[in-house]
Design a protein around this motif. Structure first.
Motif, mmCIF file in Angstrom:
data_model
loop_
_atom_site.group_PDB
_atom_site.id
_atom_site.type_symbol
_atom_site.label_atom_id
_atom_site.label_comp_id
_atom_site.label_asym_id
_atom_site.label_seq_id
_atom_site.Cartn_x
_atom_site.Cartn_y
_atom_site.Cartn_z
ATOM 1 N N UNK A 61 45.641 52.229 32.310
ATOM 2 C CA UNK A 61 44.553 52.666 33.187
ATOM 3 C C UNK A 61 43.914 51.451 33.861
ATOM 4 N N UNK A 62 43.903 51.454 35.179
ATOM 5 C CA UNK A 62 43.284 50.363 35.940
ATOM 6 C C UNK A 62 41.767 50.423 35.784
ATOM 7 N N UNK A 63 41.169 49.263 35.550
ATOM 8 C CA UNK A 63 39.720 49.167 35.403
ATOM 9 C C UNK A 63 39.216 48.138 36.409
ATOM 10 N N UNK A 64 38.418 48.577 37.375
ATOM 11 C CA UNK A 64 37.881 47.624 38.349
ATOM 12 C C UNK A 64 36.740 46.806 37.749
ATOM 13 N N UNK A 70 29.907 44.747 44.180
ATOM 14 C CA UNK A 70 31.195 44.948 44.859
ATOM 15 C C UNK A 70 32.242 45.316 43.817
ATOM 16 N N UNK A 71 33.049 46.276 44.147
ATOM 17 C CA UNK A 71 34.148 46.684 43.267
ATOM 18 C C UNK A 71 35.382 45.835 43.592
#
Length: 135
Positions: A61-64, A70-71
């Motif tokens: 799972x990608x986590x910003x 800012x993301x």
């Protein structure tokens, strides 16, 4: 703040139940496969075992990262996210180091999940390769 071993009271009974399912599944995988395989093998087998136990699990799972509102998609990926409430970081290395704990704490912080497990499957006794962290 984190609690490596004693955080049972710091999370809800439901989250603790999910955590116990993760531990049970990890021990089942390790009992069957033993140490010495690639992290990706353990990750996939752990996900399969959790699904067999009827526990919802998502892989990679990608986590910003949020920096100054800012993301930023910095390439952080959770190995496993279980029931959207427990993060599992899978390792297959000689020994866990403090950097691995820091990595999991960072994942917990940015994913806004409170409970995480760092599991080193390359341990003769899996209990020696387990770290439970509560944020």
């Amino acid at each position: 703040m984190h609690d490596e071993h004693d955080g049972a009271e710091a999370v809800s009974p439901e989250v603790n139940r999910i955590g116990r399912a993760v531990m049970d599944a990890a021990f089942a995988v390790h009992r069957e496969l033993g140490p010495g395989l690639l992290e990706s093998v353990y990750e996939q087998c752990l996900a399969l075992e959790l699904r067999r136990l009827r526990v919802r699990v998502e892989r990679q799972i990608a986590v910003p990262v949020t920096f100054r509102e800012e993301r930023i998609d910095a390439g952080f990926r959770l190995d496993l996210l279980v029931e959207r409430q427990v993060v599992v970081e899978v390792k297959s290395i000689d020994a866990l180091a403090s950097i691995h704990t820091a990595q999991l704490l960072t994942y917990l912080r940015f994913s806004q999940v409170r409970l995480g497990y760092l599991i080193n499957f390359n341990s003769v006794r899996l209990k020696d390769g387990f770290r439970r962290l509560v944020l």
